[in-house]
Design an enzyme around this catalytic site. Structure first.
Site, PDB file in Angstrom:
ATOM      1  N   HIS A  55       0.813  -1.215   0.000  1.00  0.00           N
ATOM      2  CA  HIS A  55       0.000   0.000   0.000  1.00  0.00           C
ATOM      3  C   HIS A  55       0.852   1.274   0.000  1.00  0.00           C
ATOM      4  O   HIS A  55       0.401   2.312  -0.481  1.00  0.00           O
ATOM      5  CB  HIS A  55      -0.945   0.017   1.204  1.00  0.00           C
ATOM      6  CG  HIS A  55      -2.217  -0.727   0.953  1.00  0.00           C
ATOM      7  ND1 HIS A  55      -2.367  -2.067   1.217  1.00  0.00           N
ATOM      8  CD2 HIS A  55      -3.404  -0.331   0.436  1.00  0.00           C
ATOM      9  CE1 HIS A  55      -3.586  -2.447   0.881  1.00  0.00           C
ATOM     10  NE2 HIS A  55      -4.239  -1.418   0.400  1.00  0.00           N
ATOM     11  N   GLY A  56       2.032   1.214   0.545  1.00  0.00           N
ATOM     12  CA  GLY A  56       2.854   2.427   0.530  1.00  0.00           C
ATOM     13  C   GLY A  56       4.237   2.193   1.097  1.00  0.00           C
ATOM     14  O   GLY A  56       4.448   1.297   1.920  1.00  0.00           O
TER      15      GLY A  56
END
Lengths: 344, 460
Positions: free
Chosen positions: B320-321
């Site tokens: 996700h990041g």
């Protein structure tokens, strides 16, 4: 059965478009930014919602002889303070959060289309940074090429944040702009001037702390735009006056705090190599005094005359003696030395 | 190009639709596919064309590695393929993260690359890794390059998923009847699209605006503001992402392509295990099939299963990041899922409403971690939720008491008390009631495009 599905699709699309077009018509009638001024519904026209577009349209209506260029600090100033020296049509082209690129294109367009005699540029250090924060403006270079075409008008009415506008208009308690004939807008008036003074100061300091920390880095890109602006003025043989905007000393302290004074000095030095300018951005009796300011960044409009008395060498008007220094490429080194010395 | 933009809705979509089906009606099947791939790549390159060679290169690389694996299941080739994909993703997404940590750990000053993340790279990398693994397992058929390229680039799912599996998409592009306009599919697709568009623009965007403004000033929030901001973000993420998924499904339907469902009323879940079966379903499916099951899934000891869950959520967080907050977010989700499994194993039942409340509160906590600028902000907002000394009802600068409350109540009602868009679309009939709904939703959405927000997952 197939027919029913086709009918569903056709009716959905057709009626959506009809309502859509009707909606655009309503927006045209309300005209939040005051572009067409065809209908008077008694609502305030808030140019802040489409600064660049509105400025472009108004510029073409005014066809000025003198233009003021810069950011919001210039935007806050009154053209009348200049008109008394130039005796011609003065237009304020100060644009909130403006970039030098935007200023360059407005200047170029003005010089190409109007009988411009005087150009006054108010400089802000931040706009010379190499890493500018996106200003989310409605600036459209194509306007200068093709003008405000019907397609662009359609797009303008479509994109205007109508509900945001109506929300502020609905709560509006002002009957007139606080600064008549100045460039302060209704939206800004609500947001900036209606806020309590201490909070306004705090916000401007915080905002600039972030800006100076994250986005103030020396580079040549925007300096190039400024060079091009000066060159354009030379080509068109207009009377150019440049000054640095007089920010409050709390902003200078911020620059020290975030260790960006080197950029500040470098900027003053580089500008002097390009053109002489009046420097107001240093500690003096105006910049040390909060009463002259809307917030830490903007001088109040009623004191804007102080700039122009210096720029136009008006001896009759009373101005603080320590306000304003004419900086040229010949005296810049000595001037910067004295600035640094006084700081220490 | 955004789905909620005039250029997409008024030009790109109708032109692509009619040209594609026109070519098919003239029996130009190959040409129609080439056209659809080109249109999808145009859609991809709308903002920035410089990453076009990247997606093309990645597609060629994976197709030919997959072909090789289909003929000869070489582990070395599979490793080569996966490493190639992970390296590409790692270079663009994680380089600065590793440099920052390297600098911090060894007190060095290596300059950051500041690379812009190519659009959709996380999505097409996942899809292609799945393709390689399945090729190695002998589960792929003889696909031709055109169908493979369509699987990767088909524009409705290209930027933000749902993460499609080659087995469910490529055969659809090979099915003859799907090459011709089916008006019932177009009508249903239009209706689903209208729902998705309105979810995103009429509810997701305003809530995002409120929440983002508050989180940009996180350290100044009072208790009430912290609650408003956090709940707004929780709701805006759902309406934004599920709205996008609905739009993708709707457009897919118009082209006779069934794109898998991605959200199934996730906020109606009562524990995190259930939540992750309803939220971003295609991502959960990918992680389950290619990470969790590869680790052994639930076939070993129960503690190993829990460990596998934690590892899977660690990967999810990192996907996700590129930041420690995402890693912690993933691990926290993993812990909550493990707890749900533990309770189930111990046959512990919780009161319906208490279970829902705890689940929703868990969502708030994890979402704060996800959206906060740093750990300091996340900690401040989380503690402020309970900081009675910071409770005030005046000077609420980061709350719009009337409008924001309205949006929150409306969003909660729609997310918890109503059927979801897929359930609603099951009852779709081309009658005046649905025409009315479609017109209202589309018209209202069309006027929000000027404030068009990029979808929240664009940079993932």
């Amino acid at each position: 059965m197939k027919k029913k599905y086709k009918l569903y699709i056709v009716l959905s699309i057709v009626f959506t478009f009809i309502l859509f077009i009707l909606g655009i018509g309503v927006r045209y009638i309300i005209d939040p930014v005051g572009i067409n001024s065809k209908f008077d519904l008694g609502l305030y026209k808030d140019v802040a919602l489409g600064y660049r577009t509105q400025k472009f349209v108004e510029l073409n209506e005014v066809k000025p002889n003198t233009i003021m260029l810069g950011g919001s600090r210039v935007h806050y100033l009154s053209p009348q303070d200049i008109q008394k020296y130039t005796n011609d049509k003065v237009y304020n082209l100060g644009l909130n959060y403006s970039t030098l690129e935007e200023q360059y294109y407005f200047l170029k367009y003005s010089l190409e289309h109007f009988p411009i005699k005087n150009v006054i540029i108010g400089l802000n250090l931040y706009t010379f940074s190499e890493v500018l924060e996106d200003n989310n403006s409605d600036f459209d270079k194509d306007l200068f090429e093709s003008g405000f075409t019907p397609f662009k008008q359609f797009k303008h009415y479509l994109e205007i944040p109508l509900f945001k506008y109506l929300k502020y208009v609905y709560y509006n308690t002002f009957t007139e702009p606080f600064y008549k004939d100045g460039a302060i807008t209704h939206y800004h008036q609500q947001i900036v001037l209606n806020t309590q003074e201490d909070r306004r100061w705090e916000n401007s300091i915080e905002g600039y702390r972030e800006k100076y920390t994250d986005y103030l880095e020396w580079g040549e890109t925007n300096l190039e735009y400024f060079k091009k602006m000066v060159k354009l003025c030379e080509e068109y043989q207009v009377n150019l006056k440049v000054f640095t905007t007089a920010i409050h000393t709390s902003q200078l302290s911020l620059l020290e705090e975030v260790d960006k004074m080197d950029v500040y000095y470098k900027w003053k030095e580089e500008i002097a190599k390009i053109t002489p300018y009046w420097d107001f951005m240093y500690p003096n009796s105006v910049t040390k005094n909060q009463k002259y300011y809307v917030d830490s960044s903007h001088l109040k409009q009623e004191y804007g005359y102080l700039y122009f008395a210096k720029l136009f060498e008006d001896k009759k008007t009373n101005t603080p003696k320590d306000f304003g220094v004419l900086v040229t490429k010949d005296n810049v080194n000595g001037y910067l030395k004295s600035l640094k010395k006084n700081k220490n | 190009m955004l789905f909620n933009s005039y250029e997409f809705l008024l030009l790109f979509l109708p032109i692509t639709f009619f040209v594609y089906f026109y070519l098919n009606s003239k029996k130009q099947i190959t040409l129609s596919k080439i056209f659809l791939i080109s249109a999808s790549l145009f859609f991809y390159s709308w903002w920035n064309v410089i990453y076009l060679p990247l997606i093309l290169g990645s597609m060629f690389f994976n197709f030919y590695v997959g072909q090789f694996l289909g003929k000869k299941n070489s582990k070395k080739m599979l490793t080569f393929g996966i490493v190639g994909n992970v390296a590409l993703l790692g270079y663009f997404k994680y380089t600065d993260f590793f440099i920052e940590n390297f600098n911090w750990a060894l007190n060095k000053d290596v300059e950051l690359f500041h690379l812009a993340l190519p659009l959709a790279i996380s999505y097409f990398t996942f899809q292609q890794i799945a393709f390689l693994v399945d090729s190695y397992r002998g589960e792929t058929k003889e696909y031709n390059f055109l169908n493979y390229a369509l699987f990767i680039t088909f524009f409705p799912q290209l930027l933000m998923g749902p993460i499609m599996h080659h087995k469910e998409i490529i055969p659809q592009f090979q099915t003859k009847w799907k090459s011709f306009i089916k008006w019932e599919n177009v009508a249903l697709g239009l209706f689903i699209f209208a729902i998705g568009l309105s979810k995103k623009t009429l509810i997701g965007d305003p809530l995002t605006d409120y929440a983002q403004y508050a989180f940009d000033n996180a350290q100044k929030l009072s208790m009430v503001e912290a609650w408003y901001a956090s709940v707004s973000y929780v709701l805006s993420y759902y309406f934004d992402l599920s709205g996008y998924a609905d739009m993708a499904i709707g457009i897919g339907k118009m082209f006779n392509i069934n794109i898998p469902k991605n959200f199934n009323s996730p906020y109606k879940a009562r524990n995190f295990a259930d939540y992750w079966k309803r939220w971003h379903i295609t991502l959960s499916r990918f992680l389950s099939d290619y990470v969790y099951k590869s680790l052994g899934g639930n076939k070993s000891l129960v503690w190993v299963m829990y460990l596998n869950i934690m590892i899977t959520f660690f990967v999810s967080g990192f996907w996700h990041g590129a930041g420690w907050n995402f890693v912690v977010w993933g691990l926290l989700n993993g812990i909550f899922v493990v707890m749900a499994h533990m309770m189930k194993k111990a046959n512990l039942q919780m009161n319906y409403y208490l279970a829902w409340f705890l689940m929703f509160f868990g969502l708030i906590i994890t979402r704060i971690l996800f959206v906060a600028n740093d750990f300091g902000d996340a900690l401040y907002v989380t503690t402020t939720l309970f900081d009675i000394s910071n409770l005030r009802f005046n000077d609420l600068f980061y709350v719009d008491l009337y409008l924001q409350s309205f949006y929150i109540v409306l969003a909660l009602f729609l997310a918890l008390g109503c059927k979801n868009s897929m359930e609603i679309s099951e009852n779709f009939k081309p009658n005046f009631k649905y025409i009315f709904y479609t017109i209202i939703l589309l018209t209202a959405s069309l006027f929000t495009f000027s404030d068009a927000k990029e979808f929240l997952y664009f940079q993932f």
